[in-house]
Design a protein around this motif. Structure first.
Motif, PDB file in Angstrom:
ATOM      1  N   ARG A 141       0.776  -1.164  -0.010  1.00  0.00           N
ATOM      2  CA  ARG A 141       0.065   0.107   0.083  1.00  0.00           C
ATOM      3  C   ARG A 141       0.824   1.225  -0.117  1.00  0.00           C
ATOM      4  NH1 ARG A 141      -3.119  -1.817   4.859  1.00  0.00           N
ATOM      5  NH2 ARG A 141      -3.514  -3.855   4.115  1.00  0.00           N
ATOM      6  N   LEU A 142       1.975   1.248   0.479  1.00  0.00           N
ATOM      7  CA  LEU A 142       2.951   2.257   0.634  1.00  0.00           C
ATOM      8  C   LEU A 142       3.580   2.486  -0.807  1.00  0.00           C
ATOM      9  CD1 LEU A 142       4.554   1.582   4.079  1.00  0.00           C
ATOM     10  CD2 LEU A 142       2.704   3.130   3.695  1.00  0.00           C
ATOM     11  N   LEU A 143       3.576   1.439  -1.377  1.00  0.00           N
ATOM     12  CA  LEU A 143       4.455   1.552  -2.530  1.00  0.00           C
ATOM     13  C   LEU A 143       3.576   1.828  -3.983  1.00  0.00           C
ATOM     14  CD1 LEU A 143       6.729  -1.369  -1.574  1.00  0.00           C
ATOM     15  CD2 LEU A 143       7.408   1.033  -1.712  1.00  0.00           C
ATOM     16  N   VAL A 144       2.259   1.820  -3.752  1.00  0.00           N
ATOM     17  CA  VAL A 144       1.671   2.261  -5.094  1.00  0.00           C
ATOM     18  C   VAL A 144       1.990   3.381  -5.861  1.00  0.00           C
ATOM     19  CG1 VAL A 144      -0.401   0.780  -4.338  1.00  0.00           C
ATOM     20  CG2 VAL A 144      -0.411   3.387  -3.755  1.00  0.00           C
ATOM     21  N   ASP A 145       2.723   4.319  -4.972  1.00  0.00           N
ATOM     22  CA  ASP A 145       3.052   5.648  -5.718  1.00  0.00           C
ATOM     23  C   ASP A 145       4.313   5.040  -6.711  1.00  0.00           C
ATOM     24  OD1 ASP A 145       4.027   8.584  -5.982  1.00  0.00           O
ATOM     25  OD2 ASP A 145       5.780   7.676  -5.009  1.00  0.00           O
ATOM     26  N   PRO A 146       4.002   5.455  -8.092  1.00  0.00           N
ATOM     27  CA  PRO A 146       5.145   5.035  -8.924  1.00  0.00           C
ATOM     28  C   PRO A 146       6.488   5.158  -8.583  1.00  0.00           C
ATOM     29  CG  PRO A 146       3.532   6.185  -9.897  1.00  0.00           C
ATOM     30  CD  PRO A 146       3.007   6.398  -8.572  1.00  0.00           C
ATOM     31  N   GLU A 147       6.816   6.410  -7.805  1.00  0.00           N
ATOM     32  CA  GLU A 147       8.257   6.489  -7.617  1.00  0.00           C
ATOM     33  C   GLU A 147       8.738   5.620  -6.739  1.00  0.00           C
ATOM     34  OE1 GLU A 147      11.785   7.664  -8.226  1.00  0.00           O
ATOM     35  OE2 GLU A 147      10.214   8.390  -9.455  1.00  0.00           O
ATOM     36  N   ARG A 148       8.086   5.444  -5.565  1.00  0.00           N
ATOM     37  CA  ARG A 148       8.387   4.298  -4.542  1.00  0.00           C
ATOM     38  C   ARG A 148       8.360   2.998  -5.233  1.00  0.00           C
ATOM     39  NH1 ARG A 148       4.250   6.227  -0.002  1.00  0.00           N
ATOM     40  NH2 ARG A 148       5.283   8.340   0.702  1.00  0.00           N
ATOM     41  N   ASN A 149       7.428   2.816  -6.003  1.00  0.00           N
ATOM     42  CA  ASN A 149       7.264   1.327  -6.677  1.00  0.00           C
ATOM     43  C   ASN A 149       8.839   1.080  -7.287  1.00  0.00           C
ATOM     44  OD1 ASN A 149       6.743  -0.538  -9.150  1.00  0.00           O
ATOM     45  ND2 ASN A 149       5.248  -0.973  -7.142  1.00  0.00           N
TER      46      ASN A 149
END
Length: 188
Positions: free
Chosen positions: A157-165
């Motif tokens: 859930r924390l990594l749905v952001d494209p940059e974090r992914n």
């Protein structure tokens, strides 16, 4: 249980995959891993120990193929401009990678043909014992792997952001390269 709780290729890969792509991808990978382990157990049941004793180069070949496959997975995991972030976590890809990772894992293969037969009692039929031991091991491994998927999947859930992914996929690729290097340098 102790063997499965020791960090290795499956544990690292499942944690990173589940964090990057979510629980569904991780659970598909668990199914592939379970099938791969079952097939290795079936190979032991069919007498793969004798094959490895007669042709020790096969274990080296499995290791080399495993290293190459891990390097390919690292390359595939690396995020590229314009790629589809959802393609990385496709269910079929997770299943296939889990299966191939285990079929090309010399450590897993050697476990089934060298360690597992040590628990067989000579007073009774060998093959039913090997089948039962394989099922028990695959069952324990699957429970541990599902636990890893659910724990690591919390981070998704924390990594749905494209940059974090992209960041976790880079970490994933570096971890796979590190595992490939460890496998390549391991003796025995």
């Amino acid at each position: 249980m102790a063997l499965e709780l020791t960090p290795g290729i499956n544990m690292t890969w499942l944690a990173l995959l589940s964090a990057a792509a979510g629980r569904r991808a991780g659970l598909a990978a668990v199914a592939g891993i379970a099938l791969g382990l079952s097939l290795l157990g079936a190979a032991a049941w069919l007498g793969a120990s004798a094959l490895l004793n007669d042709h020790p180069w096969i274990a080296g070949l499995l290791r080399a193929l495993g290293v190459l496959y891990l390097l390919w997975m690292a390359w595939d995991a690396w995020p590229r401009e314009g790629d589809d972030p959802l393609a990385f976590g496709r269910i079929s890809a997770g299943f296939r990678r889990g299966l191939l990772t285990n079929l090309l894992n010399a450590k897993s293969a050697l476990f089934f043909v060298t360690v597992l037969p040590g628990f067989v009692h000579g007073a009774t039929a060998v093959r039913p014992q090997l089948a039962a031991l394989t099922m028990a091991y695959v069952g324990v491994a699957t429970v541990v792997h599902i636990g890893i998927v659910f724990l690591a999947g919390q981070a998704h859930r924390l990594l749905v952001d494209p940059e974090r992914n992209r960041g976790i996929r880079r970490l994933f690729a570096f971890a796979l390269m590190g595992l490939a290097l460890m496998l390549a340098l391991r003796r025995g």
